[in-house]
Design an enzyme around this catalytic site. Structure first.
Site, short mmCIF file in Angstrom:
data_model
loop_
_atom_site.label_atom_id
_atom_site.label_comp_id
_atom_site.label_asym_id
_atom_site.label_seq_id
_atom_site.Cartn_x
_atom_site.Cartn_y
_atom_site.Cartn_z
N ASP A 170 -15.41 100.31 145.92
CA ASP A 170 -15.91 99.48 144.82
C ASP A 170 -17.34 99.89 144.46
O ASP A 170 -18.25 99.80 145.28
CB ASP A 170 -15.88 98.01 145.25
N HIS A 201 -13.49 99.19 141.85
CA HIS A 201 -13.59 97.92 141.14
C HIS A 201 -12.67 97.93 139.92
O HIS A 201 -12.61 98.92 139.19
CB HIS A 201 -15.04 97.72 140.70
#
Length: 233
Positions: A170, A201
């Site tokens: 992420d 993400h």
């Protein structure tokens, strides 16, 4: 069936819009869908539609209404991505939780007092954690939630099941933050964390370049099973 709804704030002195998707028959429960930084856009509306197909009343409140009602952004367009990041800085998250609580109350009334869950993405994932800690929501899911280490002091208040999906690559939640999430939540009796190795993400976004099909299907299947266990009548 889809429609819009007007929801009263907790104080009762104002109101905001929400997108609503209803199942064909009686709803077995309701789920509040908490937006990303891009507003109640096509992807969030599609999340609602899919939940309605599973038998839930799904409602996505416009949480940016105090800044500008009806914001819809595309994260694959650079200026719109930047606008979303700017909006996150302008957004009052405590007010947002109160609007989510108002939406939970509205949804519970729509289904005759039954169970209400919540699912959020990105900023909405963070708000999902806050919702689990601060409201009477029955079950909550957060995808790629940002800033959770700053909220771990509230973990003791989580009284109902919470599921968090954590992509290990992420770009907005670094390895140290992920480690803090596990250290702070792995032993919590109401919290379940799933890691998604190498995913970034936004991997479960409904549309666009960020989506990873295999990862999204895996996470969504876990979410579906989680809600079936904790919300279904």
């Amino acid at each position: 069936m889809t429609a819009s709804a007007t929801i009263q704030t907790l104080s009762g002195d104002d109101s905001f819009a929400a997108y609503v998707a209803r199942p064909e028959g009686e709803a077995m429960a309701a789920i509040v869908v908490i937006q990303e930084i891009f507003g109640v856009n096509a992807g969030i509306r599609r999340k609602c539609d899919l939940l309605a197909e599973q038998g839930y009343l799904a409602v996505a409140p416009d949480l940016f209404w105090r800044i500008e009602p009806g914001i819809e952004l595309d994260p694959d367009i650079a200026p719109e991505m930047q606008r979303g990041l700017d909006l996150m800085g302008e957004f009052d998250q405590d007010e947002g939780i109160r609007d989510i609580e108002a939406t939970i109350r509205w949804a519970r009334g729509e289904i005759g007092g039954g169970k209400v869950g919540a699912v959020g993405y990105c900023l909405g994932g963070r708000l999902a954690f806050m919702t689990a800690a601060r409201t009477d929501v029955d079950a909550t899911v957060g995808y790629y939630a940002v800033g959770i280490p700053d909220l771990l002091r509230e973990a003791h208040a989580i009284a109902h099941p919470l599921l968090l999906h954590i992509p290990t690559a992420d770009g907005f939640v670094d390895a140290a933050a992920q480690r803090a999430m596990h250290e702070g939540l792995d032993d919590h009796p109401k919290v379940t964390l799933y890691d998604y190795e190498g995913l970034d993400h936004g991997f479960a976004t409904q549309f666009g370049e960020r989506r990873d099909e295999e990862g999204a299907q895996t996470a969504d299947a876990r979410t579906e099973a989680f809600f079936a266990e904790h919300l279904a009548k």
